[in-house]
Write a protein that holds these residues in place. Sequence first.
Motif, short mmCIF file in Angstrom:
data_model
loop_
_atom_site.label_atom_id
_atom_site.label_comp_id
_atom_site.label_asym_id
_atom_site.label_seq_id
_atom_site.Cartn_x
_atom_site.Cartn_y
_atom_site.Cartn_z
N VAL A 130 0.68 -1.33 -0.08
CA VAL A 130 0.43 0.11 -0.06
C VAL A 130 0.49 1.27 0.26
O VAL A 130 1.44 1.22 0.91
CB VAL A 130 -1.13 -0.13 1.19
CG1 VAL A 130 -1.47 1.40 1.03
CG2 VAL A 130 -1.97 -1.24 1.23
N PHE A 131 0.70 2.26 -0.58
CA PHE A 131 1.64 3.32 -0.59
C PHE A 131 1.44 4.87 0.19
O PHE A 131 -0.40 4.64 0.54
CB PHE A 131 1.57 4.03 -2.65
CG PHE A 131 1.98 3.08 -3.68
CD1 PHE A 131 2.87 2.12 -3.64
CD2 PHE A 131 1.62 3.26 -4.40
CE1 PHE A 131 3.40 1.42 -4.55
CE2 PHE A 131 1.05 2.05 -6.17
CZ PHE A 131 2.88 0.80 -5.91
N ASN A 132 2.34 4.95 0.28
CA ASN A 132 1.54 6.05 1.21
C ASN A 132 0.74 7.42 0.07
O ASN A 132 0.76 7.06 -1.29
CB ASN A 132 2.30 7.17 1.54
CG ASN A 132 3.60 6.94 2.92
OD1 ASN A 132 3.43 5.56 3.22
ND2 ASN A 132 4.88 7.10 2.48
N PRO A 133 -0.53 7.99 0.56
CA PRO A 133 -1.20 9.13 -0.21
C PRO A 133 -0.04 10.34 -1.09
O PRO A 133 0.73 10.51 -0.43
CB PRO A 133 -1.62 9.59 0.86
CG PRO A 133 -1.74 9.29 2.04
CD PRO A 133 -0.60 8.68 2.61
N SER A 134 -0.57 10.41 -2.29
CA SER A 134 0.50 11.29 -3.00
C SER A 134 0.33 12.33 -2.86
O SER A 134 -1.27 12.93 -2.38
CB SER A 134 -0.27 11.35 -4.51
OG SER A 134 0.63 12.41 -5.50
N LYS A 135 1.32 13.46 -2.61
CA LYS A 135 1.65 15.13 -2.53
C LYS A 135 0.35 15.52 -2.83
O LYS A 135 -0.13 16.89 -3.11
CB LYS A 135 2.66 15.31 -2.31
CG LYS A 135 3.60 14.62 -0.72
CD LYS A 135 3.96 14.89 -0.71
CE LYS A 135 5.50 14.37 0.42
NZ LYS A 135 6.69 14.54 0.56
N THR A 136 0.50 15.33 -4.16
CA THR A 136 -0.01 15.45 -5.48
C THR A 136 -1.69 15.53 -6.29
O THR A 136 -2.17 16.45 -6.81
CB THR A 136 1.43 16.13 -6.58
OG1 THR A 136 1.44 15.20 -6.91
CG2 THR A 136 2.52 16.82 -6.04
N GLU A 146 -0.37 9.29 -12.31
CA GLU A 146 0.46 9.68 -12.17
C GLU A 146 1.57 8.70 -12.08
O GLU A 146 2.85 8.96 -12.32
CB GLU A 146 0.13 10.05 -10.62
CG GLU A 146 1.42 10.77 -9.61
CD GLU A 146 1.31 11.59 -8.75
OE1 GLU A 146 1.23 12.86 -8.46
OE2 GLU A 146 1.28 10.66 -7.73
N ILE A 147 1.00 7.31 -11.63
CA ILE A 147 2.24 5.89 -11.09
C ILE A 147 2.15 5.44 -12.36
O ILE A 147 3.37 5.12 -13.18
CB ILE A 147 0.87 5.46 -10.87
CG1 ILE A 147 0.57 5.49 -9.29
CG2 ILE A 147 1.79 3.76 -10.96
CD1 ILE A 147 -0.62 4.80 -8.40
N HIS A 349 8.83 14.76 -12.35
CA HIS A 349 8.50 15.38 -13.49
C HIS A 349 7.74 15.01 -14.69
O HIS A 349 7.18 14.89 -15.71
CB HIS A 349 9.43 14.37 -14.79
CG HIS A 349 11.42 13.87 -14.08
ND1 HIS A 349 11.68 13.81 -13.79
CD2 HIS A 349 12.11 15.40 -14.67
CE1 HIS A 349 12.65 14.10 -13.40
NE2 HIS A 349 13.27 15.25 -14.19
N HIS A 350 6.46 14.99 -13.58
CA HIS A 350 5.14 14.90 -13.67
C HIS A 350 4.42 16.39 -14.82
O HIS A 350 4.62 17.40 -14.41
CB HIS A 350 3.83 14.95 -12.70
CG HIS A 350 4.01 13.42 -12.06
ND1 HIS A 350 3.89 12.05 -12.12
CD2 HIS A 350 4.34 13.61 -10.31
CE1 HIS A 350 4.53 12.00 -11.29
NE2 HIS A 350 4.55 11.80 -10.01
#
Length: 615
Positions: A130-136, A146-147, A349-350
């Motif tokens: 489980v990933f941490n929440p995205s900041k953006t 994003e992924i 780089h998004h």
Amino acid sequence: FLHQLRAFRQFSGLTRNYQTSLLLNKGINANHYKLEKFESPELPVPKLPLPPLKDTLDRYITFIEPLLSQEEFEKTKRAVEKFRESEGPLLQEEAKKLFETTPNYIEGFWDSMYLDLRCPMPLNVSPFIVFNPSKTAKTQTKRAAEIIGSLTRFHEMIINQSLPQDRIGKVPLCMHQYGKLFGTSRVPKIGRDVLRKYEDSKHVIVMARGHFYKIDVMGEPEFEIEEALDLIKNDSSGKRIQSLGLLSAMDRDEWAMARDDIKVLNTEELEQVESALAIITLDDYTPKSELDRALNCFYGGTKQQHNRFYDKLQFHVMEDGSAGMCMEHTGVDGHTLLSFVHYMVNDSHHAFEELDQEPTITPQALVFSSLSDSVKQSIEKAKEASSQLFQALDASFLSFDSFGTRHIKECKVSPDAFVQMAFQITYAKMFPDVPTVSTYESANMKNFFHGRTETIRTASTSSVDFVNAYQAFEREELSIEDLTESFQKACQSHVSTLRLCQSGNGVDRHLYVLKELARQRLERFSGYSIPEIFTDPNYASYSSNVLSTSNVSTPDMRLFGFGPVTADGFGVGYSQTPENMIFFITNYYGQSQEFIGTLSEVLTTMGKIFHQQQK
């Protein structure tokens, strides 16, 4: 399937297609991910050594002793000594030939261990993160875009061999696994699966409501990808749920037969799915808790089981933007995946911006047509079998926030050894009649060429002494000074075993190779018998891994986990930070919550006792 799983998790994986010995004398370049590129090595990664037979057998006797009664131990020692004097040296010579003529003497057996396994992949083989929440990215399609964007850039670095060199401290690690990270599929076949790599893959498969969509993503900006994902989400919302992907959760032989049937009229569609860089699922679901989110990433939870395809690396994105992954484990281990997760978390780089033109990415819906009655029946069977499998699993989540590695280091011991000793106490409290059981912890072996993992055997004579001392202290029959001394010895023993493994001198993988070589001789020679050391029931007990544990500590993820490998065992995934520790426990007998509760009490008590002793 549990006998297969015990052997699998004991060894956890080899290619029968051994590479030529040409490579061996040229050195090994850790920067290279493809076997054909070894010129001008700059950062050589050594070959995995073949331990002397005597050393492995002596260590095996040491490691198995705390698991057995005196009578059982004497019986096992006799079998070991017989092997040492008779068949052992002959099999060791065969292992030596593999060592001398192949890049990694274990590797061929390793792949076979995964690909021969016939049980369903979910729970049994495929771990989750489980990933941490995205900041953006706060919306589902933006998070998925994003992924995907990070995936394409990371994949490009793999292709160009421009990834930063992996290291542990100053030690370079083998980079070979990265070549199997994306564009790889485990293809089901009767008897033995095939791991297939698609070198020219440029697309991902997006699953929504169980339907498959192809989008080309290499070189595309995130805002274009996000728009394509929105189109997919809108298109799928008007369709009935489809459960075709759930076939990949079946027994592998059953899935192989169903796949052959599907392929007759859907060859191109199936090829597009299997050749994708990865699977991205858009789940029509918002998790209600941390545990809910974890189970959704593990196997689809209670609502998204239809929206999965287990033959490939999967990324799962939920309606609230939370996300995680479920890995196909054959070609890669957790350390390799975490390198990508670290890159994704820190990727700057998004390219998100307002669209001022028509999108250039057009999603392609893959329609699997004319499914036979047999396939439809298999889908219904897959639904029922998967539901039974998933319902049998009991899982619990603990965020232990009282302290973390900073506090433990003040106790003058290894943080990992501290937790492993807590597991031993926890199990002994829960099962006083059988206080010591086979315990597995994985050790990363990428410091060797094509290295995977080795088994750290936590249960030891020192750990048993500590458990007994802890119980005596609770009865007020032992001083705190004597308890601390026993604790320090147990932790030191654990660290010594870890270092032994990391030096390439572990026991389990070497013994497994010798066992497999004996099995091959059984197939070749009439009248041959498997040596008693391997038919000894105590070897099966040693390999059973009732406590199957893995420490994956990184700030780049929230949690991870996997299933137990014995009917009465526990899967224990954990991570440690300076301030806290997170545990994900699985079991098939409804005992995970008791394990969590007992573990929390034990950690609290140990933290107080041993921290106080250092003041």
